[in-house]
Design a protein around this motif. Structure first.
Motif, PDB file in Angstrom:
ATOM      1  N   TYR A  41       0.677  -1.355  -0.147  1.00 33.64           N
ATOM      2  CA  TYR A  41      -0.283   0.080  -0.168  1.00 33.64           C
ATOM      3  C   TYR A  41       0.788   1.196  -0.076  1.00 33.64           C
ATOM      4  O   TYR A  41       1.658   1.422   0.767  1.00 33.64           O
ATOM      5  CB  TYR A  41      -0.983   0.040   1.278  1.00 33.64           C
ATOM      6  CG  TYR A  41      -1.836   1.214   1.288  1.00 33.64           C
ATOM      7  CD1 TYR A  41      -2.881   1.386   0.622  1.00 33.64           C
ATOM      8  CD2 TYR A  41      -1.554   2.143   2.394  1.00 33.64           C
ATOM      9  CE1 TYR A  41      -3.619   2.640   0.661  1.00 33.64           C
ATOM     10  CE2 TYR A  41      -2.189   3.450   2.466  1.00 33.64           C
ATOM     11  CZ  TYR A  41      -3.319   3.615   1.560  1.00 33.64           C
ATOM     12  OH  TYR A  41      -4.140   4.668   1.762  1.00 33.64           O
ATOM     13  N   ARG A  42       0.678   2.260  -0.921  1.00 37.71           N
ATOM     14  CA  ARG A  42       1.214   3.411  -1.015  1.00 37.71           C
ATOM     15  C   ARG A  42       0.894   4.505   0.046  1.00 37.71           C
ATOM     16  O   ARG A  42      -0.151   4.930  -0.124  1.00 37.71           O
ATOM     17  CB  ARG A  42       1.384   3.982  -2.378  1.00 37.71           C
ATOM     18  CG  ARG A  42       1.997   5.306  -2.795  1.00 37.71           C
ATOM     19  CD  ARG A  42       1.843   5.765  -4.174  1.00 37.71           C
ATOM     20  NE  ARG A  42       2.463   7.158  -4.364  1.00 37.71           N
ATOM     21  CZ  ARG A  42       1.780   8.198  -4.370  1.00 37.71           C
ATOM     22  NH1 ARG A  42       0.574   8.238  -3.880  1.00 37.71           N
ATOM     23  NH2 ARG A  42       2.560   9.344  -4.710  1.00 37.71           N
ATOM     24  N   LEU A  43       1.832   4.980   1.049  1.00 34.72           N
ATOM     25  CA  LEU A  43       1.449   5.795   2.041  1.00 34.72           C
ATOM     26  C   LEU A  43       1.538   7.273   1.555  1.00 34.72           C
ATOM     27  O   LEU A  43       0.608   8.185   1.660  1.00 34.72           O
ATOM     28  CB  LEU A  43       2.311   5.488   3.285  1.00 34.72           C
ATOM     29  CG  LEU A  43       1.954   4.304   4.200  1.00 34.72           C
ATOM     30  CD1 LEU A  43       2.871   4.242   5.367  1.00 34.72           C
ATOM     31  CD2 LEU A  43       0.456   4.208   4.713  1.00 34.72           C
ATOM     32  N   ASN A  44       2.701   7.495   0.905  1.00 32.44           N
ATOM     33  CA  ASN A  44       2.909   8.583   0.351  1.00 32.44           C
ATOM     34  C   ASN A  44       4.241   8.633  -0.842  1.00 32.44           C
ATOM     35  O   ASN A  44       4.360   7.394  -1.226  1.00 32.44           O
ATOM     36  CB  ASN A  44       3.316   9.617   1.350  1.00 32.44           C
ATOM     37  CG  ASN A  44       4.551   9.130   2.201  1.00 32.44           C
ATOM     38  OD1 ASN A  44       5.277   8.800   1.694  1.00 32.44           O
ATOM     39  ND2 ASN A  44       4.363   9.441   3.583  1.00 32.44           N
ATOM     40  N   GLU A  45       4.746   9.496  -1.140  1.00 32.37           N
ATOM     41  CA  GLU A  45       5.767   9.537  -2.278  1.00 32.37           C
ATOM     42  C   GLU A  45       6.778   8.442  -1.883  1.00 32.37           C
ATOM     43  O   GLU A  45       7.628   7.954  -2.507  1.00 32.37           O
ATOM     44  CB  GLU A  45       5.972  10.748  -2.669  1.00 32.37           C
ATOM     45  CG  GLU A  45       5.113  11.657  -3.388  1.00 32.37           C
ATOM     46  CD  GLU A  45       5.667  13.129  -4.046  1.00 32.37           C
ATOM     47  OE1 GLU A  45       6.884  13.209  -3.674  1.00 32.37           O
ATOM     48  OE2 GLU A  45       4.955  13.872  -4.601  1.00 32.37           O
ATOM     49  N   ASN A  46       7.248   8.709  -0.481  1.00 35.43           N
ATOM     50  CA  ASN A  46       8.603   7.988  -0.093  1.00 35.43           C
ATOM     51  C   ASN A  46       8.247   6.755   0.843  1.00 35.43           C
ATOM     52  O   ASN A  46       9.165   5.763   0.826  1.00 35.43           O
ATOM     53  CB  ASN A  46       9.269   9.005   0.937  1.00 35.43           C
ATOM     54  CG  ASN A  46       9.585  10.039  -0.035  1.00 35.43           C
ATOM     55  OD1 ASN A  46      10.282   9.865  -1.055  1.00 35.43           O
ATOM     56  ND2 ASN A  46       9.565  11.222   0.682  1.00 35.43           N
ATOM     57  N   PHE A  47       6.917   6.177   0.933  1.00 37.78           N
ATOM     58  CA  PHE A  47       6.729   5.174   2.123  1.00 37.78           C
ATOM     59  C   PHE A  47       5.770   4.384   1.420  1.00 37.78           C
ATOM     60  O   PHE A  47       4.720   4.641   1.046  1.00 37.78           O
ATOM     61  CB  PHE A  47       6.375   5.527   3.359  1.00 37.78           C
ATOM     62  CG  PHE A  47       7.607   6.176   4.280  1.00 37.78           C
ATOM     63  CD1 PHE A  47       8.578   5.311   4.783  1.00 37.78           C
ATOM     64  CD2 PHE A  47       7.885   7.515   4.266  1.00 37.78           C
ATOM     65  CE1 PHE A  47       9.728   5.995   5.472  1.00 37.78           C
ATOM     66  CE2 PHE A  47       8.835   7.881   4.679  1.00 37.78           C
ATOM     67  CZ  PHE A  47       9.720   7.287   5.570  1.00 37.78           C
TER      68      PHE A  47
END
Length: 246
Positions: A215-221
């Motif tokens: 799952y993509r939390l944000n651009e970095n995580f």
């Protein structure tokens, strides 16, 4: 042909920190070009043993009877929107116990209950795996898919050393504490003696396969959940491969 049926499965959750390794020229490519990127992941989870001491034919019961832990650290390179490769180190503990597994059904499993063996084993695994994403990533790490189910499979090198606990202190040494003792040097099945097999190796090959959800939390995580299954080419993760020596 000798049959190997000792397996370790792991449930792994972790956070991935992503790094887009492309340069400024790559950023100016058309949107149709995919820019490879890398990620570093860390995970914790549970590990489960299936073998002679945990009824490998009773998969569901063996899964919840004696779960243990695992830790993992990995590096992944996303080469295309669908395909990636990963190198990962996992440290996992597995355990089995004839008494614990069979105490509620002694009549059916009398032989295993009377045998009364137990073990634990800390596994150090280095694996190289290929990953297939069912949902294609965007053209770079900043626009990757929001939710990605995937499959993985590969090959691993596994170091292990089964242990068992000494009996409860007896009258001769009433204050001696129980200790965990490495079993391979004891040659419990007569290994190394005339007429017996040579001592088993503490390093073996394993085949890790599994499924995961990222799952993509944000651009970095990213946040991920993974279920992995290991088929190992040894009959001695639990120090039990045949009859004990007379």
């Amino acid at each position: 042909m000798k049959r190997y049926h000792y397996l370790a499965a792991s449930i792994l959750t972790g956070i991935s920190l992503l790094s887009n390794t492309s340069d400024s020229k790559a950023q100016r490519r058309p949107n149709t070009n995919f820019v490879p990127y890398s990620s570093v992941s860390f995970g914790v989870g549970s590990s489960h043993y299936y073998g002679d001491l945990a009824g490998y034919r009773q998969f569901i019961r063996a899964t919840y009877i004696m779960p243990r832990w695992n830790l993992g650290l990995g590096y992944t390179r996303q080469f295309t929107p669908h395909f990636a490769a990963r190198a990962m180190f996992t440290w996992a503990r597995i355990a089995g116990d004839d008494y614990t597994f069979n105490k509620n059904n002694i009549e059916k499993n009398l032989v295993q209950y009377a045998r009364n063996l137990h073990f634990r084993n800390d596994l150090k695994e280095f694996a190289v795996s290929g990953i297939y994403n069912f949902v294609a990533d965007g053209r770079n790490s900043n626009v990757r898919a929001k939710l990605t189910p995937y499959l993985f499979g590969g090959v691993a090198l596994l170091a292990h050393s089964p242990e068992a606990r000494t009996p409860v202190a007896e009258e001769a040494a009433p204050y001696e504490a129980q200790k965990w003792v490495k079993l391979q040097p004891l040659h419990t099945e007569g290994q190394g003696q005339p007429g017996y097999d040579k001592p088993y190796s503490l390093v073996t090959v394993a085949i890790p396969v599994g499924i995961g959800l990222r799952y993509r939390l944000n651009e970095n995580f990213n946040l991920g959940f993974e279920l992995g299954y290991r088929y190992t080419f040894t009959d001695y993760l639990d120090d039990v491969g045949g009859p004990y020596a007379d």
